[in-house]
Write a protein that holds these residues in place. Structure first.
Motif, PDB file in Angstrom:
ATOM      1  N   ARG A  69       0.893  -1.161   0.000  1.00 44.97           N
ATOM      2  CA  ARG A  69       0.000   0.000   0.000  1.00 44.97           C
ATOM      3  C   ARG A  69       0.934   1.214   0.000  1.00 44.97           C
ATOM      4  O   ARG A  69       1.895   1.252   0.774  1.00 44.97           O
ATOM      5  N   CYS A  70       0.691   2.163  -0.879  1.00 43.90           N
ATOM      6  CA  CYS A  70       1.647   3.257  -1.084  1.00 43.90           C
ATOM      7  C   CYS A  70       0.949   4.608  -0.977  1.00 43.90           C
ATOM      8  O   CYS A  70       0.220   5.020  -1.873  1.00 43.90           O
ATOM      9  N   GLY A 123      -7.484  -3.987  -6.063  1.00 45.10           N
ATOM     10  CA  GLY A 123      -8.877  -3.726  -5.707  1.00 45.10           C
ATOM     11  C   GLY A 123      -9.277  -2.284  -5.990  1.00 45.10           C
ATOM     12  O   GLY A 123      -8.639  -1.596  -6.795  1.00 45.10           O
ATOM     13  N   ASP A 124     -10.306  -1.834  -5.287  1.00 45.42           N
ATOM     14  CA  ASP A 124     -10.851  -0.493  -5.545  1.00 45.42           C
ATOM     15  C   ASP A 124      -9.803   0.617  -5.392  1.00 45.42           C
ATOM     16  O   ASP A 124      -9.727   1.529  -6.213  1.00 45.42           O
ATOM     17  N   SER A 159      -6.488   0.420  -5.700  1.00 43.24           N
ATOM     18  CA  SER A 159      -5.530   0.341  -6.813  1.00 43.24           C
ATOM     19  C   SER A 159      -6.148   0.869  -8.102  1.00 43.24           C
ATOM     20  O   SER A 159      -5.470   1.505  -8.915  1.00 43.24           O
TER      21      SER A 159
HETATM   22  N1  LIG Z   1      -7.344   7.806  -4.518  1.00 41.17           N
HETATM   23  C1  LIG Z   1      -6.207   7.200  -4.865  1.00 41.17           C
HETATM   24  N2  LIG Z   1      -5.353   7.803  -5.728  1.00 41.17           N
HETATM   25  C2  LIG Z   1      -4.181   7.212  -6.087  1.00 41.17           C
HETATM   26  N3  LIG Z   1      -3.796   6.006  -5.639  1.00 41.17           N
HETATM   27  C3  LIG Z   1      -4.599   5.371  -4.787  1.00 41.17           C
HETATM   28  C4  LIG Z   1      -5.837   5.920  -4.358  1.00 41.17           C
HETATM   29  N4  LIG Z   1      -6.427   5.048  -3.501  1.00 41.17           N
HETATM   30  C5  LIG Z   1      -5.569   4.011  -3.397  1.00 41.17           C
HETATM   31  N5  LIG Z   1      -4.476   4.185  -4.161  1.00 41.17           N
HETATM   32  C6  LIG Z   1      -3.311   3.308  -4.279  1.00 41.17           C
HETATM   33  O1  LIG Z   1      -3.693   1.945  -4.304  1.00 41.17           O
HETATM   34  C7  LIG Z   1      -3.080   1.265  -3.198  1.00 41.17           C
HETATM   35  C8  LIG Z   1      -3.907   0.098  -2.782  1.00 41.17           C
HETATM   36  O2  LIG Z   1      -5.177   0.540  -2.314  1.00 41.17           O
HETATM   37  P1  LIG Z   1      -5.942  -0.263  -1.164  1.00 41.17           P
HETATM   38  O3  LIG Z   1      -7.255   0.373  -0.990  1.00 41.17           O
HETATM   39  O4  LIG Z   1      -5.042  -0.378   0.021  1.00 41.17           O
HETATM   40  O5  LIG Z   1      -6.063  -1.745  -1.734  1.00 41.17           O
HETATM   41  P2  LIG Z   1      -6.975  -2.384  -2.894  1.00 41.17           P
HETATM   42  O6  LIG Z   1      -6.486  -1.882  -4.195  1.00 41.17           O
HETATM   43  O7  LIG Z   1      -6.718  -3.831  -2.749  1.00 41.17           O
HETATM   44  O8  LIG Z   1      -8.375  -1.987  -2.614  1.00 41.17           O
HETATM   45  C9  LIG Z   1      -2.894   2.371  -2.158  1.00 41.17           C
HETATM   46  O9  LIG Z   1      -1.944   2.045  -1.189  1.00 41.17           O
HETATM   47  C10 LIG Z   1      -2.422   3.507  -3.037  1.00 41.17           C
HETATM   48  O10 LIG Z   1      -1.078   3.343  -3.422  1.00 41.17           O
END
Ligand SMILES: Nc1ncnc2c1ncn2[C@@H]1O[C@H](COP(=O)(O)OP(=O)(O)O)[C@@H](O)[C@H]1O
Ligand SMILES: O=P(O)(O)OC[C@H]1O[C@](O)(COP(=O)(O)O)[C@@H](O)[C@@H]1O
Ligand SMILES: [Mg+2]
Length: 319
Positions: free
Chosen positions: A72-73, A102-103, A105
């Protein structure tokens, strides 16, 4: 010849490797070059990248997790972070990016598309919380992991005539709790989408106890609240002999089921076909067993509808 970048991001999910394999193998088959970006958007910003060949994805179809690693970044949520990302993609001559996640990403992929960088999303998350697709990669395997755990807990629950609360993952989505609860024969399923009263759970326990059923399985979705707190309230109200199990990250691992491997393979190939057709800002999904794709903005703006019929069915079948 196109150059495709691929990364996995967010919580890992069983079947991500099968999707990576499908993207890499089909892209090479069609004459493309592929770069694997390690550790999601973090690895993109930090330039943790290597070229992939046919054997980079050998012997991984059956493995859980992701060989590309995930993270997660927070930095990628900032304009500055994404600008670095785009610069790195250009430096490597990458024309388009496949994001498996997921959402969250997908939000990152959407932002890249807004910056004019072509990205395609493949849904990889155990949560099944994306409205535009019937299934996400990993959900089926995790359901099976949960029902395996429910079965084992049921053995001891029945022997000791206990109430067992099993807390499962799913963030704000109750799908894992609902379907694994149904398949595991749970007496009660508690999900974030439906308000519940502790009093109702206790009344059900009392009713079933009256007809001689002395053990009970309650599946609680993590998004609702803490299983220990719920357990304390139930004990106070009913005096039940109760135990709590928080399944945790065991739910994220393991060899993917046939369903997830096939889904991931089909989706991976479609993602490459889209990129070869010059499509961008799209996500791949499955509806009525057909692989579909749609605009990423549209997909992310859809609200997931909760399967109330199945929720009611669980109640009927567990009286
Ligand atoms: N609004 C956003 N804008 C840009 N990058 C985002 C945003 N939301 C999430 N990300 C990126 O996607 C990564 C993964 O999101 P996360 O919600 O933790 O997992 P998933 O994709 O599995 O739902 C985050 O750590 C971030 O790097
Ligand atoms: O990996 P972490 O930080 O423990 O996160 C746990 C969360 O990740 C998940 O396992 C998967 O969620 P995402 O696919 O959205 O990343 C959730 O069910 C859970 O709430
Ligand atoms: Mg998510």
């Amino acid at each position: 010849m196109k150059t495709i970048g691929i990364l996995t991001s967010g919580g890992d999910a069983p079947g991500m490797n099968a999707a990576i394999r499908a993207v890499v193998r089909s892209a090479i088959y069609y004459g493309c070059k592929v770069y694997g970006i390690n550790r999601g958007y973090k690895g993109l910003i930090e330039e943790d990248i290597q070229e992939m060949n046919l054997s980079s994805v050998g012997d991984i179809i059956h493995r859980g997790g992701t060989v590309l690693k995930s993270s997660r970044c927070e930095e990628f949520k900032t304009e500055e972070g994404r600008a670095i990302g785009v610069k790195v993609l250009k430096k490597y001559g990458i024309d388009c990016l496949v994001v498996i996640g997921g959402d969250g990403s997908f939000n990152g992929a959407q932002k890249l598309s807004e910056l004019g960088f072509p990205a395609i999303g493949i849904p990889g998350t155990i949560d099944n919380d994306l409205a535009y697709t019937d299934y996400t990669i990993g959900f089926d395997t995790t359901q099976n992991t949960i029902i395996d755990a429910i079965g084992k807990i049921r053995d001891t629950s029945s022997s000791h005539e206990r109430v067992n609360i099993i807390e499962v993952m799913g963030r704000h989505c109750g799908d894992l709790a609902l379907y694994a609860g149904l398949a595991g024969g749970a007496e009660t399923v508690i999900v974030p989408e439906v308000d519940f009263k502790v009093e109702d759970v206790c009344n059900k326990l009392k009713t079933t106890q009256k007809r001689g059923k002395r053990h009970s399985i309650i599946v609680l979705a993590e998004g609702v609240g803490n299983a220990q707190d719920l357990g304390k309230e139930i004990i106070k109200e009913t005096g039940a002999d109760l135990r709590v199990t928080v399944l945790g990250h065991v739910q994220r691992g393991g060899s993917p089921t046939a369903f997830d491997r096939i889904l991931a393979s089909r989706m991976g190939v479609r993602a490459v076909e889209l990129l070869l057709d010059g499509k961008a800002a799209r996500v791949v999904g499955i509806r009525d067993n057909k692989i579909i794709d749609m605009d990423i903005h549209e997909a992310l703006s859809m609200n997931k509808t909760f399967d109330k019929d199945t929720y009611e069915m669980v109640k009927i079948l567990s009286i």
